[in-house]
Design a protein around this motif. Structure first.
Motif, PDB file in Angstrom:
ATOM      1  N   LEU A  63       0.860  -1.179   0.000  1.00 50.66           N
ATOM      2  CA  LEU A  63       0.000   0.000   0.000  1.00 50.66           C
ATOM      3  C   LEU A  63       0.895   1.227   0.000  1.00 50.66           C
ATOM      4  O   LEU A  63       1.562   1.524   0.980  1.00 50.66           O
ATOM      5  N   LYS A  64       0.950   1.943  -1.118  1.00 48.51           N
ATOM      6  CA  LYS A  64       1.880   3.058  -1.263  1.00 48.51           C
ATOM      7  C   LYS A  64       1.266   4.405  -0.897  1.00 48.51           C
ATOM      8  O   LYS A  64       1.953   5.298  -0.424  1.00 48.51           O
ATOM      9  N   ARG A  65      -0.037   4.559  -1.148  1.00 47.08           N
ATOM     10  CA  ARG A  65      -0.673   5.852  -0.909  1.00 47.08           C
ATOM     11  C   ARG A  65      -2.082   5.627  -0.365  1.00 47.08           C
ATOM     12  O   ARG A  65      -2.771   4.701  -0.784  1.00 47.08           O
ATOM     13  N   ILE A  66      -2.494   6.483   0.571  1.00 48.09           N
ATOM     14  CA  ILE A  66      -3.840   6.371   1.121  1.00 48.09           C
ATOM     15  C   ILE A  66      -4.510   7.745   1.144  1.00 48.09           C
ATOM     16  O   ILE A  66      -3.836   8.776   1.147  1.00 48.09           O
TER      17      ILE A  66
ATOM     18  N   GLY B 104     -11.677  17.839   3.550  1.00 49.78           N
ATOM     19  CA  GLY B 104     -11.858  16.890   2.456  1.00 49.78           C
ATOM     20  C   GLY B 104     -10.837  15.772   2.556  1.00 49.78           C
ATOM     21  O   GLY B 104     -10.278  15.509   3.625  1.00 49.78           O
ATOM     22  N   LEU B 105     -10.560  15.090   1.433  1.00 49.96           N
ATOM     23  CA  LEU B 105      -9.599  13.992   1.410  1.00 49.96           C
ATOM     24  C   LEU B 105      -8.203  14.504   1.066  1.00 49.96           C
ATOM     25  O   LEU B 105      -8.032  15.288   0.131  1.00 49.96           O
ATOM     26  N   ILE B 106      -7.208  14.030   1.828  1.00 53.54           N
ATOM     27  CA  ILE B 106      -5.804  14.359   1.556  1.00 53.54           C
ATOM     28  C   ILE B 106      -5.071  13.059   1.250  1.00 53.54           C
ATOM     29  O   ILE B 106      -5.149  12.094   2.017  1.00 53.54           O
ATOM     30  N   PHE B 107      -4.375  13.021   0.128  1.00 47.12           N
ATOM     31  CA  PHE B 107      -3.641  11.816  -0.264  1.00 47.12           C
ATOM     32  C   PHE B 107      -2.191  11.929   0.194  1.00 47.12           C
ATOM     33  O   PHE B 107      -1.517  12.924  -0.066  1.00 47.12           O
ATOM     34  N   VAL B 108      -1.730  10.877   0.896  1.00 42.44           N
ATOM     35  CA  VAL B 108      -0.367  10.896   1.439  1.00 42.44           C
ATOM     36  C   VAL B 108       0.343   9.590   1.111  1.00 42.44           C
ATOM     37  O   VAL B 108      -0.288   8.552   0.904  1.00 42.44           O
ATOM     38  N   GLN B 109       1.659   9.660   1.084  1.00 38.77           N
ATOM     39  CA  GLN B 109       2.479   8.465   0.900  1.00 38.77           C
ATOM     40  C   GLN B 109       2.593   7.744   2.236  1.00 38.77           C
ATOM     41  O   GLN B 109       2.920   8.350   3.259  1.00 38.77           O
ATOM     42  N   VAL B 110       2.334   6.462   2.231  1.00 35.97           N
ATOM     43  CA  VAL B 110       2.386   5.668   3.467  1.00 35.97           C
ATOM     44  C   VAL B 110       3.772   5.738   4.103  1.00 35.97           C
ATOM     45  O   VAL B 110       3.904   5.837   5.323  1.00 35.97           O
ATOM     46  N   GLU B 111       4.813   5.713   3.273  1.00 34.72           N
ATOM     47  CA  GLU B 111       6.177   5.709   3.798  1.00 34.72           C
ATOM     48  C   GLU B 111       6.529   7.002   4.524  1.00 34.72           C
ATOM     49  O   GLU B 111       7.497   7.042   5.300  1.00 34.72           O
ATOM     50  N   ASP B 112       5.760   8.085   4.302  1.00 34.22           N
ATOM     51  CA  ASP B 112       6.028   9.358   4.964  1.00 34.22           C
ATOM     52  C   ASP B 112       5.398   9.466   6.346  1.00 34.22           C
ATOM     53  O   ASP B 112       5.691  10.392   7.105  1.00 34.22           O
ATOM     54  N   ILE B 113       4.508   8.524   6.681  1.00 35.93           N
ATOM     55  CA  ILE B 113       3.858   8.541   7.999  1.00 35.93           C
ATOM     56  C   ILE B 113       4.839   8.021   9.048  1.00 35.93           C
ATOM     57  O   ILE B 113       5.340   6.905   8.945  1.00 35.93           O
TER      58      ILE B 113
ATOM     59  N   ASP C 183      -9.575   2.621  13.287  1.00 38.50           N
ATOM     60  CA  ASP C 183      -9.768   2.659  11.826  1.00 38.50           C
ATOM     61  C   ASP C 183      -8.420   2.688  11.121  1.00 38.50           C
ATOM     62  O   ASP C 183      -8.194   1.995  10.122  1.00 38.50           O
ATOM     63  N   VAL C 184      -7.527   3.522  11.643  1.00 41.01           N
ATOM     64  CA  VAL C 184      -6.202   3.674  11.050  1.00 41.01           C
ATOM     65  C   VAL C 184      -5.422   2.360  11.145  1.00 41.01           C
ATOM     66  O   VAL C 184      -4.757   1.940  10.194  1.00 41.01           O
ATOM     67  N   ALA C 185      -5.512   1.716  12.304  1.00 43.54           N
ATOM     68  CA  ALA C 185      -4.808   0.448  12.500  1.00 43.54           C
ATOM     69  C   ALA C 185      -5.302  -0.608  11.517  1.00 43.54           C
ATOM     70  O   ALA C 185      -4.506  -1.388  10.983  1.00 43.54           O
ATOM     71  N   ASP C 186      -6.617  -0.636  11.274  1.00 41.17           N
ATOM     72  CA  ASP C 186      -7.172  -1.580  10.301  1.00 41.17           C
ATOM     73  C   ASP C 186      -6.638  -1.310   8.903  1.00 41.17           C
ATOM     74  O   ASP C 186      -6.309  -2.228   8.150  1.00 41.17           O
ATOM     75  N   LEU C 187      -6.565  -0.035   8.539  1.00 38.39           N
ATOM     76  CA  LEU C 187      -6.136   0.360   7.203  1.00 38.39           C
ATOM     77  C   LEU C 187      -4.671   0.024   6.939  1.00 38.39           C
ATOM     78  O   LEU C 187      -4.305  -0.413   5.849  1.00 38.39           O
ATOM     79  N   LEU C 188      -3.823   0.221   7.950  1.00 38.36           N
ATOM     80  CA  LEU C 188      -2.381   0.068   7.758  1.00 38.36           C
ATOM     81  C   LEU C 188      -1.806  -1.217   8.358  1.00 38.36           C
ATOM     82  O   LEU C 188      -0.597  -1.423   8.339  1.00 38.36           O
ATOM     83  N   LYS C 189      -2.672  -2.084   8.869  1.00 39.10           N
ATOM     84  CA  LYS C 189      -2.223  -3.323   9.492  1.00 39.10           C
ATOM     85  C   LYS C 189      -1.403  -4.165   8.521  1.00 39.10           C
ATOM     86  O   LYS C 189      -1.783  -4.363   7.374  1.00 39.10           O
ATOM     87  N   GLY C 190      -0.269  -4.644   8.995  1.00 40.23           N
ATOM     88  CA  GLY C 190       0.574  -5.506   8.172  1.00 40.23           C
ATOM     89  C   GLY C 190       1.462  -4.752   7.207  1.00 40.23           C
ATOM     90  O   GLY C 190       2.144  -5.345   6.375  1.00 40.23           O
TER      91      GLY C 190
END
Length: 247
Positions: free
Chosen positions: A140-143, A150-159, A187-194
């Motif tokens: 998962l590269k971007r969420i 509104g919605l903000i798109f970010v790179q997972v690796e930057d979190i 919610d966040v944990a579910d989205l980024l789990k694993g």
């Protein structure tokens, strides 16, 4: 996520149940607490929860009496009480389950499993999609993160890490400003789990790739690449160390 409210007149049972749910059931989002039947009615109408953890004996209005104030019961009920004499009445009230205090993980697990089986088929399409993404083997590269604007798109690796703020979550990034997101930490944990992320505390979720240093202790703490210090709870220390060893 499955939205839940807790209604009990004793704060100590609120805290005990809240700790069990947050520690062991990341798909249960606690939306609020009430300490009387009257407050409970308002709470349910405000949040429209999918499951209600309801005490039976409360001053002024019992849990059973509280339910008569609803024209229809469109939520699952788990009665939690100190006495077992209400079992038959609980069944007549169409309760999903009935648990005696003090609540233990052994009794709570099957009750939550019943909730999942009842609720899961009715989860919204977006939520199901997020769960499928989280379970996917593809990186998962971007969420997309929901904010007030509104919605903000970010790179997972930057979190770098995330911190609970009531029903919202504060995101901390490596080279950009912090961001308040209108999602619970669950919610966040579910989205980024694993995805190289680990929940190290009830209030903290970190990117293992951004750990600068871990300092041992009862639970210990980590220093992240952005300089922030994040506590590791004693209960989550073992899982954290196992995940760190695989990164």
């Amino acid at each position: 996520m499955i939205n839940c409210v807790i209604i009990d007149d004793q704060p100590m049972w609120h805290e005990a149940l809240k700790d069990l749910l947050e520690e062991h059931f990341t798909d249960i989002a606690i939306k609020g607490h009430a300490y009387s039947g009257k407050e409970g009615i308002k709470l349910i109408k405000k949040y429209s929860p999918q499951v209600v953890m309801l005490d039976v004996e409360m001053p002024g209005m019992t849990g059973f009496e509280m339910l008569t104030h609803f024209d229809s019961i469109n939520f699952e009920i788990i009665f939690i009480t100190a006495k077992d004499k209400y079992t038959l009445q609980a069944i007549k009230s169409s309760a999903l389950d009935y648990i005696l205090k003090p609540v233990t993980l052994k009794e709570l697990k099957p009750a939550i499993e019943k909730v999942r089986k009842k609720i899961q088929p009715h989860l919204g399409q977006i939520e199901v999609l997020l769960k499928n993404i989280a379970a996917s083997k593809e990186p998962l590269k971007r969420i997309a993160l929901p904010t007030l604007e509104g919605l903000i798109f970010v790179q997972v690796e930057d979190i770098v890490h995330c911190e609970a703020d009531d029903n919202n979550t504060m995101f901390y990034f490596l080279n950009s400003k912090n961001m308040m997101v209108t999602k619970t930490l669950g919610d966040v944990a579910d989205l980024l789990k694993g995805k190289d992320f680990c929940r190290v505390h009830n209030s903290h979720f970190i990117n293992l790739n951004h750990i600068k240093k871990y300092v041992r202790g009862n639970g210990g703490y980590v220093v992240m690449n952005n300089g922030n210090v994040v506590s590791v709870s004693r209960a989550r220390k073992e899982e954290f160390l196992k995940m760190v060893s695989r990164v």
